[in-house]
Design an enzyme around this catalytic site. Structure first.
Site, short mmCIF file in Angstrom:
data_model
loop_
_atom_site.label_atom_id
_atom_site.label_comp_id
_atom_site.label_asym_id
_atom_site.label_seq_id
_atom_site.Cartn_x
_atom_site.Cartn_y
_atom_site.Cartn_z
N ASN A 151 -1.83 -1.87 -4.13
CA ASN A 151 -2.89 -0.88 -4.03
C ASN A 151 -2.80 0.11 -5.19
OD1 ASN A 151 -5.03 0.48 -2.42
ND2 ASN A 151 -3.54 2.14 -2.40
N GLU A 152 -3.89 0.28 -5.91
CA GLU A 152 -4.02 1.32 -6.94
C GLU A 152 -2.80 1.47 -7.84
OE1 GLU A 152 -4.70 4.96 -4.82
OE2 GLU A 152 -6.60 4.29 -3.98
N TYR A 168 -14.29 6.73 -5.54
CA TYR A 168 -14.71 7.87 -4.72
C TYR A 168 -15.71 8.78 -5.41
CZ TYR A 168 -11.25 6.63 -1.23
OH TYR A 168 -10.55 5.97 -0.26
N HIS A 194 0.87 -1.18 0.00
CA HIS A 194 0.00 0.00 0.00
C HIS A 194 0.91 1.24 0.00
CE1 HIS A 194 -4.28 1.40 0.93
NE2 HIS A 194 -3.58 2.50 0.82
N TRP A 214 -13.85 3.43 3.50
CA TRP A 214 -12.58 4.10 3.82
C TRP A 214 -12.91 5.38 4.53
CZ3 TRP A 214 -7.56 2.58 3.34
CH2 TRP A 214 -6.59 3.57 3.61
N GLU A 238 -12.30 0.42 -1.28
CA GLU A 238 -12.32 1.77 -0.68
C GLU A 238 -13.49 2.54 -1.26
OE1 GLU A 238 -8.73 4.21 -0.83
OE2 GLU A 238 -7.48 2.45 -0.42
#
Ligand SMILES: *[C@@H]1O[C@H](CO)[C@@H](O)[C@H](O)[C@H]1NC(C)=O
Ligand SMILES: *[C@@H]1O[C@H](CO)[C@@H](O)[C@H](O)[C@H]1NC(C)=O
Ligand SMILES: *[C@@H]1O[C@H](CO)[C@@H](O)[C@H](O)[C@H]1NC(C)=O
Ligand SMILES: *[C@@H]1O[C@H](CO)[C@@H](O)[C@H](O)[C@H]1NC(C)=O
Ligand SMILES: *[C@@H]1O[C@H](CO)[C@@H](O)[C@H](O)[C@H]1NC(C)=O
Ligand SMILES: *[C@@H]1O[C@H](CO)[C@@H](O)[C@H](O)[C@H]1NC(C)=O
Ligand SMILES: *[C@@H]1O[C@H](CO)[C@@H](O)[C@H](O)[C@H]1NC(C)=O
Ligand SMILES: *[C@@H]1O[C@H](CO)[C@@H](O)[C@H](O)[C@H]1NC(C)=O
Ligand SMILES: *[C@@H]1O[C@H](CO)[C@@H](O)[C@H](O)[C@H]1NC(C)=O
Ligand SMILES: *[C@@H]1O[C@H](CO)[C@@H](O)[C@H](O)[C@H]1NC(C)=O
Length: 501
Positions: A187-188, A332, A142, A438, A394
């Site tokens: 992660n991402e 998001y 991460h 998240w 998330e």
């Protein structure tokens, strides 16, 4: 400001405000669907100089921007308070929890020596979760690459990272695999490659003029983002193969990868904006998803990026293709996409020739609640990428971090709307199997503590780092425990009162 709008959203996070949709209850989700929350090692643990941990690229980044003291002394002190935090997770009623393992705590130099105190910490943490029946979903990387590997060969831009990452994963599978059944490798990767190697807003802060939005000391924004992501895909695939060959038969877990997935819609109905929107989807989502499903990058990327685009050998293509058991989706908000010719400004990826613009009343730290964007992401993955098992790893909303932010009704509206959109997607055939909010508590978000996503408020000036539940914590808990429908406007007085236990 135009050029940095997107960048600032990367730094600060996202969200906001809604007119409500519909009511639902947890038991309307399919059996086995898990609800959780999340944090990452670097944002939660603190104790960066303790028990043999060595620096990650984040430590170095903050040191260079005078933020070192912040993270060192403040953080959430999770390293020492993990028992208390797991208890809070249990009291809230979480089925599962997403956390990450700090590579420089477990293997401080990146390779070789395993730190026994690091090992003990993660065993203790995972055992504590197990004791309370909370299913761990563990992310191996991460963003906190060991600084030693950055120094030695530039981290993700060198192929040596593939073997080193696989060896780190091997230690994790061997030591923790009896407890952990869900592993996310990286992660991402798409955000990491863009933020860290194109714009230079995240460690390791590589970029090159005129592209980076900060003064770059090293890097090449035209080539390194593609090289870094290529190596991330190969490291992921190598790790997934290792798990399949050496561990799966006895541990019976699964290995996935995550993707940062904004949704995107055309700014106008012009043909140019529509084409730019599809191009942006290919550059942001297809960059990772296309190789995972089809063994190669999207045609439009290969055409535009040309010789700068790394090439998969036949063996590598086979290795990457189908190298995941599930996809971790990080979502998001939604942006407009506007076509730009010859863009020179920093909008995430310059080869896209498109600009991301906020929707509605969104500002840099507050975004309208657009839950249909998550539905569209899940639908897009379903239709274009074979409807793989998905975990939303998330989703959440930032707000000012201050003592009057405890009554976070805006966050409740956001969560209510987005969880509702997940239910709609599942009902329409998306193979989504879990939702992780998240973040569980307020965390260090990229560069400061001013805008946080927590269900729990953390007082960062209190030496005890006291945690206090916000209204959103009470709402989420009521949803998780309830068998009746929840409404977004649940009040504190109607909460289950778990925080008084
Ligand atoms: C970049 O460098 C220039 C010239 O040295 C300076 O004026 C500017 O403030 C720097 N920008 C940042 C973000 O550090
Ligand atoms: C980046 O790499 C490309 C291809 O090797 C090269 O043509 C270009 O000059 C490099 N740019 C910088 C800033 O080093
Ligand atoms: C392996 O995991 C799957 C899915 O999690 C489960 O259905 C199956 O029963 C497990 N098999 C064994 C042998 O534990
Ligand atoms: C923007 O704010 C106005 C005034 O508060 C409100 O009427 C409108 O619905 C908002 N737009 C969106 C997309 O949320
Ligand atoms: C505190 O946070 C709330 C929203 O969470 C915001 O409306 C308010 O302006 C903030 N106060 C200060 C002093 O920053
Ligand atoms: C929280 O805020 C909402 C709306 O902003 C308000 O109606 C409610 O009374 C507040 N609750 C508390 C406990 O202050
Ligand atoms: C539901 O799924 C069908 C089949 O994939 C698709 O055609 C339709 O557009 C989806 N509906 C929504 C609202 O996404
Ligand atoms: C964050 O807040 C502190 C004060 O609490 C302020 O000094 C700093 O400038 C703020 N940073 C940003 C990026 O808003
Ligand atoms: C945070 O902790 C400090 C030190 O204990 C205390 O003075 C302050 O009142 C606390 N702030 C809040 C909002 O609880
Ligand atoms: C909350 O929503 C419910 C259901 O729509 C409604 O009956 C109730 O009046 C609302 N309460 C408040 C305080 O808005």
């Amino acid at each position: 400001m135009k050029q940095s709008f997107f960048v600032i959203t990367i730094i600060l996070g996202l969200a906001f405000s809604v007119r409500c949709s519909y009511d639902y209850s947890k038991n309307e989700f399919p059996e086995g669907f898990v609800f959780g929350s999340a944090f990452s090692a670097f944002q939660w643990e603190g104790a960066i100089d303790e028990d043999g941990r060595k620096p990650s690229i984040w430590d170095t980044y903050l040191q260079s921007s005078n933020g070192h003291e912040l993270i060192k002394d403040i953080d959430c002190d999770g390293y020492h308070k993990y028992k208390e935090d797991v208890r809070l997770m249990y009291d809230m009623g979480l089925d599962a929890f997403r956390l990450s393992i700090s590579w420089p705590r477990l293997i401080p130099s990146g390779t070789g020596h395993v730190n026994p105190k690091g090992l003990r910490f993660y065993k203790n943490l995972l055992n504590e979760l197990k004791r309370y029946g909370i299913e761990p979903h563990v992310t191996l990387h991460h963003n906190d690459l060991p600084q030693a590997l950055e120094d030695e060969y530039g981290g993700w831009i060198d192929r040596k990272i593939i073997d080193d990452f696989t060896a780190f994963a091997d230690v994790c599978f061997r030591e923790f695999g009896n407890t952990v059944k869900h592993w996310s490798t990286i992660n991402e990767p798409n955000m990491l490659a863009s933020g860290g190697y194109d714009l230079g807003v995240m460690p390791p802060k590589h970029c090159s003029p005129p592209f980076g939005v900060v003064n770059c000391s090293r890097g090449n924004s035209s080539t390194e983002p593609y090289i870094a992501l290529h190596n991330m895909l190969l490291a992921h695939a190598s790790t997934a193969r290792l798990y399949k060959q050496k561990y799966k038969y006895k541990q019976n877990g699964s290995v996935g990868i995550t993707i940062f997935a904004y949704w995107m819609v055309p700014f106008t109905s012009s043909q140019k904006d529509k084409i730019a929107t599809q191009r942006a989807k290919d550059f942001y989502l297809g960059w990772v998803l296309h190789p995972l499903l089809y063994g190669d990058y999207p045609d439009v990327m290969k055409k535009i990026v040309g010789k700068r685009m790394p090439i998969f050998s036949e063996d590598e293509s086979d290795l990457v293709k189908d190298s995941f058991d599930f996809l971790g989706v990080i979502h998001y908000t939604t942006f407009y996409i506007k076509h730009l010719s010859n863009s020179v400004q920093g909008d995430y990826n310059l080869d896209v020739d498109a600009s991301l613009l906020p929707i509605g009343n969104s500002t840099m730290v507050s975004f309208d609640v657009l839950p249909w964007g998550l539905e569209e992401v899940l639908e897009y993955i379903k239709q274009n990428y074979g409807n793989p098992p998905v975990y939303i790893l998330e989703n959440g909303q930032p707000s000012n971090h201050n003592s009057s932010s405890l009554n976070d009704t805006g966050r409740v509206e956001y969560l209510h709307a987005y969880i509702g959109s997940v239910l709609k997607s599942v009902r329409n055939g998306s193979d989504t199997r879990g939702y992780f909010q998240w973040s569980f508590m307020d965390l260090f978000e990229f560069l400061n503590y001013n805008y946080t996503y927590g269900l729990y408020y953390v007082n960062f000036t209190d030496p005890e780092r006291k945690r206090s539940p916000k209204t959103s914590a009470l709402w989420y808990s009521a949803f998780l425990k309830g068998t009746t429908k929840v409404h977004k406007n649940i009040s504190v007085s109607s909460s289950p009162g778990f925080f008084s236990q």
